[in-house]
Design a protein around this motif. Structure first.
Motif, PDB file in Angstrom:
ATOM      1  N   GLN A   1      47.273  26.134  39.404  1.00 19.27           N
ATOM      2  CA  GLN A   1      47.269  26.509  40.815  1.00 19.27           C
ATOM      3  C   GLN A   1      46.072  25.858  41.490  1.00 19.27           C
ATOM      4  OE1 GLN A   1      47.853  30.630  41.810  1.00 19.27           O
ATOM      5  NE2 GLN A   1      48.845  31.047  39.847  1.00 19.27           N
ATOM      6  N   THR A   2      46.188  25.627  42.788  1.00 16.96           N
ATOM      7  CA  THR A   2      45.089  25.080  43.562  1.00 16.96           C
ATOM      8  C   THR A   2      44.022  26.143  43.737  1.00 16.96           C
ATOM      9  OG1 THR A   2      46.609  23.622  44.731  1.00 16.96           O
ATOM     10  CG2 THR A   2      44.467  24.020  45.770  1.00 16.96           C
ATOM     11  N   VAL A   3      42.766  25.738  43.542  1.00 18.06           N
ATOM     12  CA  VAL A   3      41.650  26.681  43.630  1.00 18.06           C
ATOM     13  C   VAL A   3      40.660  26.175  44.665  1.00 18.06           C
ATOM     14  CG1 VAL A   3      39.737  27.741  42.371  1.00 18.06           C
ATOM     15  CG2 VAL A   3      41.918  27.347  41.209  1.00 18.06           C
ATOM     16  N   ALA A   4      40.385  27.003  45.666  1.00 18.91           N
ATOM     17  CA  ALA A   4      39.371  26.688  46.677  1.00 18.91           C
ATOM     18  C   ALA A   4      38.023  27.234  46.195  1.00 18.91           C
ATOM     19  CB  ALA A   4      39.747  27.323  48.009  1.00 18.91           C
ATOM     20  N   PRO A   5      36.922  26.607  46.600  1.00 16.86           N
ATOM     21  CA  PRO A   5      35.604  27.056  46.146  1.00 16.86           C
ATOM     22  C   PRO A   5      35.269  28.501  46.498  1.00 16.86           C
ATOM     23  CG  PRO A   5      35.438  24.895  47.166  1.00 16.86           C
ATOM     24  CD  PRO A   5      36.839  25.390  47.403  1.00 16.86           C
ATOM     25  N   ASP A   6      35.878  29.028  47.570  1.00 12.27           N
ATOM     26  CA  ASP A   6      35.561  30.389  47.992  1.00 12.27           C
ATOM     27  C   ASP A   6      36.657  31.405  47.656  1.00 12.27           C
ATOM     28  OD1 ASP A   6      37.421  29.383  49.763  1.00 12.27           O
ATOM     29  OD2 ASP A   6      36.408  30.103  51.558  1.00 12.27           O
ATOM     30  N   LEU A   7      37.654  31.001  46.879  1.00 12.69           N
ATOM     31  CA  LEU A   7      38.728  31.918  46.484  1.00 12.69           C
ATOM     32  C   LEU A   7      38.170  32.995  45.571  1.00 12.69           C
ATOM     33  CD1 LEU A   7      41.795  32.639  46.250  1.00 12.69           C
ATOM     34  CD2 LEU A   7      41.819  31.176  44.214  1.00 12.69           C
ATOM     35  N   ASP A   8      38.467  34.259  45.868  1.00 13.54           N
ATOM     36  CA  ASP A   8      38.085  35.369  44.986  1.00 13.54           C
ATOM     37  C   ASP A   8      39.008  35.310  43.779  1.00 13.54           C
ATOM     38  OD1 ASP A   8      37.719  37.796  43.615  1.00 13.54           O
ATOM     39  OD2 ASP A   8      37.439  38.927  45.476  1.00 13.54           O
ATOM     40  N   LEU A   9      38.505  34.785  42.684  1.00 11.50           N
ATOM     41  CA  LEU A   9      39.319  34.538  41.494  1.00 11.50           C
ATOM     42  C   LEU A   9      39.873  35.819  40.885  1.00 11.50           C
ATOM     43  CD1 LEU A   9      36.961  31.857  39.937  1.00 11.50           C
ATOM     44  CD2 LEU A   9      39.131  31.447  41.120  1.00 11.50           C
ATOM     45  N   PHE A  10      39.118  36.898  40.955  1.00 11.19           N
ATOM     46  CA  PHE A  10      39.571  38.167  40.398  1.00 11.19           C
ATOM     47  C   PHE A  10      40.455  38.910  41.389  1.00 11.19           C
ATOM     48  CE2 PHE A  10      35.847  37.022  38.020  1.00 11.19           C
ATOM     49  CZ  PHE A  10      36.232  37.279  36.719  1.00 11.19           C
ATOM     50  N   GLY A  11      40.057  38.924  42.658  1.00  5.95           N
ATOM     51  CA  GLY A  11      40.843  39.591  43.695  1.00  5.95           C
ATOM     52  C   GLY A  11      42.220  38.981  43.864  1.00  5.95           C
ATOM     53  N   SER A  12      42.312  37.676  43.625  1.00  8.49           N
ATOM     54  CA  SER A  12      43.593  36.982  43.763  1.00  8.49           C
ATOM     55  C   SER A  12      44.480  37.170  42.532  1.00  8.49           C
ATOM     56  CB  SER A  12      43.357  35.490  43.975  1.00  8.49           C
ATOM     57  OG  SER A  12      42.824  34.902  42.793  1.00  8.49           O
ATOM     58  N   GLY A  13      43.903  37.681  41.447  1.00 11.29           N
ATOM     59  CA  GLY A  13      44.657  37.842  40.203  1.00 11.29           C
ATOM     60  C   GLY A  13      44.719  36.568  39.370  1.00 11.29           C
ATOM     61  N   LEU A  14      44.043  35.525  39.819  1.00 11.74           N
ATOM     62  CA  LEU A  14      44.066  34.253  39.107  1.00 11.74           C
ATOM     63  C   LEU A  14      43.316  34.340  37.777  1.00 11.74           C
ATOM     64  CD1 LEU A  14      45.196  31.403  39.651  1.00 11.74           C
ATOM     65  CD2 LEU A  14      42.932  30.791  40.507  1.00 11.74           C
ATOM     66  N   VAL A  15      42.259  35.131  37.757  1.00 11.00           N
ATOM     67  CA  VAL A  15      41.439  35.272  36.550  1.00 11.00           C
ATOM     68  C   VAL A  15      41.494  36.706  36.058  1.00 11.00           C
ATOM     69  CG1 VAL A  15      39.077  35.156  35.645  1.00 11.00           C
ATOM     70  CG2 VAL A  15      39.901  33.383  37.184  1.00 11.00           C
ATOM     71  N   THR A  16      41.775  36.850  34.774  1.00 12.75           N
ATOM     72  CA  THR A  16      41.770  38.157  34.112  1.00 12.75           C
ATOM     73  C   THR A  16      40.461  38.309  33.346  1.00 12.75           C
ATOM     74  OG1 THR A  16      42.739  37.268  32.093  1.00 12.75           O
ATOM     75  CG2 THR A  16      44.276  38.050  33.803  1.00 12.75           C
ATOM     76  N   SER A  17      40.230  39.470  32.788  1.00 12.51           N
ATOM     77  CA  SER A  17      39.006  39.688  32.027  1.00 12.51           C
ATOM     78  C   SER A  17      38.936  38.772  30.806  1.00 12.51           C
ATOM     79  CB  SER A  17      38.869  41.151  31.617  1.00 12.51           C
ATOM     80  OG  SER A  17      39.988  41.551  30.861  1.00 12.51           O
ATOM     81  N   LEU A  18      40.062  38.523  30.174  1.00 14.96           N
ATOM     82  CA  LEU A  18      40.074  37.625  29.012  1.00 14.96           C
ATOM     83  C   LEU A  18      39.757  36.196  29.446  1.00 14.96           C
ATOM     84  CD1 LEU A  18      40.527  37.188  26.017  1.00 14.96           C
ATOM     85  CD2 LEU A  18      42.962  36.928  26.491  1.00 14.96           C
ATOM     86  N   PHE A  19      40.331  35.757  30.550  1.00 14.48           N
ATOM     87  CA  PHE A  19      40.059  34.417  31.050  1.00 14.48           C
ATOM     88  C   PHE A  19      38.611  34.299  31.511  1.00 14.48           C
ATOM     89  CE2 PHE A  19      40.792  30.975  34.367  1.00 14.48           C
ATOM     90  CZ  PHE A  19      40.745  29.947  33.432  1.00 14.48           C
ATOM     91  N   ALA A  20      38.017  35.388  31.977  1.00 16.23           N
ATOM     92  CA  ALA A  20      36.611  35.380  32.379  1.00 16.23           C
ATOM     93  C   ALA A  20      35.722  34.997  31.194  1.00 16.23           C
ATOM     94  CB  ALA A  20      36.206  36.736  32.928  1.00 16.23           C
ATOM     95  N   LEU A  21      36.088  35.430  30.007  1.00 13.45           N
ATOM     96  CA  LEU A  21      35.334  35.045  28.818  1.00 13.45           C
ATOM     97  C   LEU A  21      35.451  33.543  28.570  1.00 13.45           C
ATOM     98  CD1 LEU A  21      36.125  38.002  26.393  1.00 13.45           C
ATOM     99  CD2 LEU A  21      33.993  37.533  27.618  1.00 13.45           C
ATOM    100  N   GLU A  22      36.621  32.988  28.798  1.00 14.59           N
ATOM    101  CA  GLU A  22      36.794  31.541  28.671  1.00 14.59           C
ATOM    102  C   GLU A  22      35.927  30.798  29.684  1.00 14.59           C
ATOM    103  OE1 GLU A  22      40.784  29.871  28.169  1.00 14.59           O
ATOM    104  OE2 GLU A  22      41.495  31.928  27.916  1.00 14.59           O
ATOM    105  N   LEU A  23      35.837  31.332  30.890  1.00 14.08           N
ATOM    106  CA  LEU A  23      34.987  30.729  31.910  1.00 14.08           C
ATOM    107  C   LEU A  23      33.523  30.746  31.476  1.00 14.08           C
ATOM    108  CD1 LEU A  23      36.326  32.044  35.333  1.00 14.08           C
ATOM    109  CD2 LEU A  23      36.034  29.674  34.669  1.00 14.08           C
ATOM    110  N   LEU A  24      33.093  31.855  30.929  1.00  9.06           N
ATOM    111  CA  LEU A  24      31.720  31.982  30.445  1.00  9.06           C
ATOM    112  C   LEU A  24      31.427  30.936  29.374  1.00  9.06           C
ATOM    113  CD1 LEU A  24      29.006  33.492  30.233  1.00  9.06           C
ATOM    114  CD2 LEU A  24      30.106  34.998  28.583  1.00  9.06           C
TER     115      LEU A  24
END
Length: 90
Positions: free
Chosen positions: A27-50
């Protein structure tokens, strides 16, 4: 994967993060998109981001830096990386 060792700028960090997120989410991601509020990032994916931030930019995200607000947007993660690396905004 590219590992940055110097000359880290806001543009290079943001471009890397957007590329990573768009590749993983298709999906297209804007720099100011709320990744969690939009549902794009889950808690598991947050670990991958880290892990991505730490391995790509050579930083250790620990303690008070592990909080949702530092990972909510590409802009917030960019600011975190710049602070941890001493990189400069361009």
């Amino acid at each position: 994967m590219t590992t940055f060792t110097g000359g880290i700028t806001a543009d290079t960090v943001a471009a890397n993060l957007i590329g990573f997120l768009e590749q993983r989410t298709r999906q297209t991601v804007a720099p100011d998109l709320d990744l969690f509020g939009s549902g794009l990032v889950t808690s598991l994916f947050a670990l991958e981001l880290l892990v991505h931030l730490e391995s790509t930019f050579g930083v250790a995200v620990t303690g008070n830096d592990i909080r949702l607000d530092n990972f909510r947007t590409v802009g917030a993660m960019t600011a975190l990386v710049l602070r941890l690396t001493g990189g400069e905004d361009d």
